[in-house]
Design an enzyme around this catalytic site. Structure first.
Site, short mmCIF file in Angstrom:
data_model
loop_
_atom_site.label_atom_id
_atom_site.label_comp_id
_atom_site.label_asym_id
_atom_site.label_seq_id
_atom_site.Cartn_x
_atom_site.Cartn_y
_atom_site.Cartn_z
N LYS A 58 -5.14 11.52 0.74
CA LYS A 58 -6.32 11.42 1.61
C LYS A 58 -6.31 12.54 2.64
CE LYS A 58 -6.61 6.45 0.87
NZ LYS A 58 -6.16 5.13 1.30
N GLN A 102 -3.32 2.53 6.60
CA GLN A 102 -2.95 2.33 5.20
C GLN A 102 -2.32 0.94 5.05
OE1 GLN A 102 -3.58 4.47 2.61
NE2 GLN A 102 -2.77 2.88 1.25
N ASP A 125 -13.00 3.24 7.09
CA ASP A 125 -12.48 2.61 5.87
C ASP A 125 -13.15 1.24 5.65
OD1 ASP A 125 -10.83 2.81 3.64
OD2 ASP A 125 -9.14 1.81 4.59
#
Ligand code: NAP
Length: 300
Positions: A58, A102, A125
Site C-alpha cells: 500500500k 492494518q 479505509d
C-alpha cells in the site's frame, strides 16, 4: 443440447490502473495548488508477515502515485490505550489526510476501539462506525475499500442493479456486510448468506448478481449459478484461488471477475482515491470527487 456461454471478464487490473493514474494526477494537482502532498499514515502493530507485506504494498503504491506515506510501526505488545493514543495523534495532525490501521491487530487489543480513534474525515479505509452508518444512510462518506472497488467494477461494466436480486455470501464487517448495503443503496434486492444459512445453493441459484466473500476456495461452482448471472469473486485463497470455481462458472455467468486481476487490485485503488478525496477536502482544493456514491441518483 445444453447451451454454454463464456462470460465476459471484468478487468479489475485495468480499471485499478486507470483509477490510480487519476489519483496520481490529482496528487500532483494538490501539490501544485497547496505546496502540500496528500499524506496517508499507515499503522502496523507487530510483524505478522502478511500484514507487513500488505502495508508495504500500500505504501509503495501511494508513493508511486505522489501520495506521501507516513509509517508508524508499533510493537505487538502495545496496549489498546497506547494504540489509541497513536491514532488520536494522527487524527489531530493536520499534515496527515488519511489513516489506515492494518488489521488484525492482535487478540489483546480492542480493535473496534482502535478503529474508532480514527477521525471520520481521515477514515479512508472506511472502517469506523461513522463511515458504516453514513454509507448505510446513503450519506457521503468513505466506504470500505473492497466493497467500494466492487461497486466501481459494476459501474464500469454498466451492470444495472435496480430491481435485481443480489446475493452476498459472507457478512464480514469489512466486506460482505458493507457490500450488501452498497448494493441496496443502488436499489438491488439483497439477500445475505452466511455460515448458518439453510439451503444456500437454492438462494445462490436465484442470484442475478452473486458476490462471493466467504474465504473458501471454489466454494461456488457453475452448477450453483443462474444462467447469465454477474459473478463477483472477492475471495483470495492460497494459490491465487477465488471463492468461485472460475472454470465452471465462466460457462454460466454473463460477467465474471477473475482471480487474480478482478476485485483484488480494486481495493488499493479505492484506498488511494479516498486518500486524495480526504486531502482535497482538508486542503480546500476543488476537483472531481472519486468517491463511491452510497446511493443511486434515484435515491440520493
Ligand atoms: P471472514 O471475515 O472470514 O468472513 C467470511 C464470511 O463467510 C463470514 O460471514 C462467514 O459466515 C461466511 N462463511 C464461512 N463459511 C461459510 C459457509 N460454509 N457457508 C456460507 N457462508 C460461510 O472473511 P472476509 O474478510 O470477509 O474475506 C472473505 C474472502 O475475501 C477471503 O477469501 C479474503 O481473503 C477475501 N478478501 C479479499 C480482499 C481483497 O482486497 N480482494 C479484501 C478482503 C477480503 P459467519 O458470519 O456466519 O461466520
Amino acid at each position: 443440447m445444453a447451451q454454454t456461454r463464456t462470460a465476459r471478464l471484468m478487468d479489475g487490473t485495468g480499471l485499478a490502473r486507470r483509477i490510480i493514474e487519476t489519483s496520481s494526477a490529482s496528487a500532483a494537482d494538490i501539490l501544485r495548488h497547496t505546496g502540500t502532498a496528500p499524506c496517508l499514515a499507515t499503522v502496523l502493530v507487530g510483524d505478522d508477515p502478511a500484514s507487513v507485506t500488505y502495508v508495504r504494498m500500500k505504501r509503495a503504491r501511494c508513493e508511486k502515485a505522489g501520495i506521501q506515506s507516513r509509517h508508524v510501526a508499533l510493537p505487538a505488545s502495545i496496549s489498546t490505550s497506547g494504540l489509541i493514543e497513536t491514532i488520536t495523534e494522527l487524527s489531530e495532525d493536520p499534515g496527515v489526510h488519511g489513516i489506515l490501521l492494518q488489521h488484525p491487530v492482535g487478540p489483546h487489543i480492542d480493535e473496534r476501539a482502535a478503529f474508532e480513534a480514527i477521525a471520520p474525515e481521515k477514515d479512508v479505509d472506511g472502517v469506523t462506525m461513522h463511515s458504516f452508518a453514513a454509507m448505510s444512510f446513503g450519506l457521503p462518506g468513505f466506504v470500505s475499500c473492497t466493497p467500494g472497488g466492487i461497486m466501481r467494477l459494476l459501474e464500469e461494466y454498466e451492470v444495472d442493479l435496480a430491481g435485481k436480486h443480489a446475493v452476498v455470501v459472507g457478512r464480514s464487517a469489512i466486506l460482505g456486510k458493507p457490500a450488501g448495503m452498497l448494493l441496496l443503496g443502488r436499489n438491488a434486492t439483497v439477500t445475505y448468506c452466511h455460515s448458518r444459512t439453510s439451503n444456500l445453493s437454492a438462494i445462490v441459484r436465484q442470484a442475478d448478481i452473486l458476490l462471493a466473500a466467504v474465504g473458501r476456495p471454489r466454494f461456488i461452482t457453475g452448477a450453483d449459478l443462474k444462467p447469465g448471472a454477474v459473478v463477483i469473486d472477492a475471495g483470495y485463497n492460497p494459490g491465487n484461488v477465488g471463492d468461485v470455481d472460475f472454470e465452471s462458472a465462466k460457462d454460466r455467468a454473463s460477467l465474471i471477475t477473475p482471480v487474480p486481476g478482478g476485485v483484488g487490485p480494486m481495493t488499493i485503488a479505492v484506498l488511494l482515491a479516498q486518500t486524495i478525496d480526504a486531502a482535497r477536502r482538508r486542503l480546500g482544493v476543488p476537483g472531481g470527487s472519486p468517491r463511491v456514491s452510497p446511493t443511486s441518483p434515484a435515491t440520493a
